[in-house]
Each structure stands twice: as structure tokens, then as C-alpha cells.
Design a protein around this motif. Structure first.
Motif, mmCIF file in Angstrom:
data_model
loop_
_atom_site.group_PDB
_atom_site.id
_atom_site.type_symbol
_atom_site.label_atom_id
_atom_site.label_comp_id
_atom_site.label_asym_id
_atom_site.label_seq_id
_atom_site.Cartn_x
_atom_site.Cartn_y
_atom_site.Cartn_z
ATOM 1 N N GLY A 46 47.866 -6.059 6.439
ATOM 2 C CA GLY A 46 46.599 -6.646 6.828
ATOM 3 C C GLY A 46 46.706 -7.670 7.939
ATOM 4 O O GLY A 46 45.748 -8.410 8.189
ATOM 5 N N HIS A 47 47.857 -7.727 8.617
ATOM 6 C CA HIS A 47 48.073 -8.695 9.694
ATOM 7 C C HIS A 47 48.719 -8.003 10.901
ATOM 8 O O HIS A 47 49.245 -6.877 10.787
ATOM 9 N N SER B 97 33.420 -8.466 11.358
ATOM 10 C CA SER B 97 33.789 -9.436 10.335
ATOM 11 C C SER B 97 33.121 -10.762 10.702
ATOM 12 O O SER B 97 32.349 -10.827 11.668
ATOM 13 N N TYR B 98 33.441 -11.824 9.973
ATOM 14 C CA TYR B 98 32.857 -13.120 10.316
ATOM 15 C C TYR B 98 33.196 -13.522 11.746
ATOM 16 O O TYR B 98 32.416 -14.204 12.417
ATOM 17 N N GLU C 157 40.754 -9.531 9.742
ATOM 18 C CA GLU C 157 39.379 -10.000 9.897
ATOM 19 C C GLU C 157 39.203 -10.937 11.085
ATOM 20 O O GLU C 157 38.071 -11.212 11.494
ATOM 21 N N ASN C 158 40.306 -11.424 11.668
ATOM 22 C CA ASN C 158 40.206 -12.327 12.818
ATOM 23 C C ASN C 158 40.078 -11.593 14.150
ATOM 24 O O ASN C 158 39.868 -12.225 15.183
ATOM 25 N N LEU C 159 40.226 -10.272 14.138
ATOM 26 C CA LEU C 159 40.069 -9.519 15.381
ATOM 27 C C LEU C 159 38.609 -9.547 15.814
ATOM 28 O O LEU C 159 37.694 -9.403 14.998
ATOM 29 N N GLY D 42 37.063 -14.349 4.082
ATOM 30 C CA GLY D 42 37.829 -14.543 2.862
ATOM 31 C C GLY D 42 38.479 -13.326 2.266
ATOM 32 O O GLY D 42 39.435 -13.450 1.498
ATOM 33 N N ASP D 43 38.027 -12.109 2.582
ATOM 34 C CA ASP D 43 38.622 -10.935 1.943
ATOM 35 C C ASP D 43 39.448 -10.079 2.897
ATOM 36 O O ASP D 43 39.977 -9.039 2.510
ATOM 37 N N ASN D 44 39.553 -10.503 4.179
ATOM 38 C CA ASN D 44 40.357 -9.801 5.192
ATOM 39 C C ASN D 44 39.958 -8.329 5.342
ATOM 40 O O ASN D 44 40.812 -7.456 5.515
#
Length: 279
Positions: free
Chosen positions: A215-216, A64-65, A245-247, A91-93
Motif C-alpha cells: 500500500g506504499h 482520496s482525501y 491514498e496520498n497520490l 485513514g484507510d489508505n
């Protein structure tokens, strides 16, 4: 003379090209495969100690980003955030080639508020209800299994480059004294067992119910009384629930560990932590 000048200029250009290529290769390797990570604090003791150096496996959960590295060198004023490099993926997780993390994984993730890299243990999956009662984690109404794990002992005094002092269950301890914490072996649903530490009774030992959104994920440090994690909401500058997406990746193995101020101080390396698995 002209030929010598041309050769000199050509040598400089080739050197610059070599450095640029090396940086590009290192950047690709770090973005796609493994990211180095040096443990800066004691929030994951005794699984991870201040000064442990490890590589984070980025292939486990896909990309992801947050997979793009942030480049921060305060001494020379460089502060390039992952969003500046790969914000178009934000932005889209979701993730590219995404894999699902498992409960009990030790994960490096991007802090949802500050953007800095954190490392904690995954406790709650999407849809779980997590609550801490008298220091015991309850997941979906069931207390996790706990067994006595003896004591964790370390020498009191400044640790790591930040010169952080450990908190001790046996009260304030002067430099060179024995700092003690109670250790327990916690077994999560699914069977992952790991050590956790206790220092004192405090507010984070009793919480309300956290319902993990889809999603979290919900993370906690193994050094339970010395960790800023998902128990602290993002509004209070805590971690809160971490988006998929933060992983960044999973921590699997310690490469080496330094007990000194710098990882390059090889005479302070801990001989018992070379290639030690992370569980």
C-alpha cells in the motif's frame, strides 16, 4: 431612486453569485479532473524544469482525501488543508475508483509529513526492495540499465520565484556561467526510460535496502543529487514511503514553461516546451 438602488443591489448580488458559481465549478474541475501544478524546484531536471506549468491527471489513480486541493495563500493568511475539506476520506489508505500507478510514472503526491504537494518519479512498488549503490538504483537485487546521455547544460544564476541556484558538477559557477551536469538514460524494470542527472558523489548515492510496504510507494527525483525523496525517512522530514491514498495524480504533459520569476511573464516562456510530453 429606489428602483435604481434595487437594480444596483441586484447587480451586486448577481456578480457575487457569478463569482461563487465560477469558483465552485473550478473547484469541482480541479478536484475531479485536472489540477494545475507549477514546478518550483530543480529536483526533477531535466525531465521538468523550474517554471514548467502542467496539469495533473487526477482520473488516473482515482480519488482520496488528497484529491481535494489545499488552498494556501500566505499573503492573505489563507491556509485551508485538504484534510480540512475531505478529511472524512482519510485513514484507510484506499481510493474511490482507484487505479494502480506504474513504475516510472511521474506523480504528484501529498507529502506524508508536511502535507505539501511533491512531484517525483515512481521507482519502487509495494513489496520491492530498493537500494542505491554507487549512485545506481538496484530493484530486487538487480541494477537498472544505464546508458550515457551526454551532458545537461544550463546558465548559472537564480531561477524561478524562489531564486534557487542550480548545483553544478563543474564546481561553483558564477552568474551567467555554464553549469554542467552528467546525464544518463535510466531504464527501469518494465521498460520506462528517462534521463537522470549527476552532480557529485554524496551520501544518498549509497543506501541500505528499502523494503516498500504494502500500500506504499518509493519515489525519487530525476536530479538525483538534488532531491529530497523516499531515500530520506519521514522522521528526518523526508518523504519516506508514500501511502496509496496520498497520490494526487499523474503528470503527462507540460502546457508551457516560464524561465522567469512568474508564469505570467510570457516573454520568458520557453518555446521548445509547449505541450511537451513527460516521460
Amino acid at each position: 431612486m429606489a428602483d435604481k438602488a434595487k437594480k444596483k443591489d441586484g447587480g451586486i448580488v448577481e456578480t457575487i453569485k457569478t463569482i461563487v458559481y465560477a469558483l465552485l465549478i473550478a473547484g469541482v474541475f480541479r478536484t475531479l479532473f485536472f489540477q494545475p501544478f507549477w514546478i518550483p524546484s530543480g529536483s526533477m531536471k531535466d525531465t521538468l524544469l523550474i517554471g514548467d506549468f502542467l496539469f495533473v491527471n487526477k482520473m488516473t489513480y482515482g480519488y482520496s482525501y488528497a484529491s481535494c486541493p489545499s488552498i494556501r495563500i500566505p499573503a492573505v493568511g489563507i491556509n485551508i488543508d485538504a484534510k480540512n475539506l475531505c478529511g472524512w476520506l482519510d485513514g484507510d489508505n484506499t481510493r474511490i475508483l482507484g487505479g494502480e500507478p506504474e513504475r516510472g510514472d511521474v506523480v504528484v503526491f501529498r507529502h506524508p509529513v508536511t502535507g505539501f504537494d511533491f512531484i517525483k518519479r515512481l521507482i519502487g512498488l509495494p513489496g520491492d526492495k530498493v537500494q542505491i549503490i554507487a549512485g545506481v538504483v538496484h530493484i530486487n537485487g538487480e541494477a537498472v540499465k544505464l546508458e550515457d546521455g551526454g551532458l545537461f547544460e544550463e546558465t548559472a544564476g537564480p531561477q524561478g520565484p524562489q531564486r534557487l541556484r542550480p548545483r553544478c558538477e563543474n564546481g561553483p559557477v558564477g552568474d551567467g556561467g555554464l553549469c554542467v551536469k552528467s546525464r544518463q538514460i535510466e531504464t527501469l524494470p518494465g521498460g520506462v526510460s528517462h534521463a537522470i542527472l549527476n552532480i557529485t558523489n554524496q551520501g544518498s548515492d549509497n543506501t541500505g535496502v528499502y523494503t516498500v510496504p504494502e500500500g506504499h510507494y518509493f519515489f525519487m527525483g530525476d536530479n538525483r543529487d538534488n532531491s529530497t525523496d523516499s531515500r530520506v525517512p519521514q522522521a528526518a522530514r523526508g518523504v519516506g514511503f508514500v501511502p496509496y491514498e496520498n497520490l494526487i495524480g499523474r503528470a503527462d504533459r507540460i502546457m508551457f514553461s516560464s524561465a522567469g520569476k512568474s508564469m505570467f511573464a510570457f516573454w520568458t516562456w520557453r518555446s521548445d516546451r509547449f505541450f511537451k510530453g513527460i516521460y
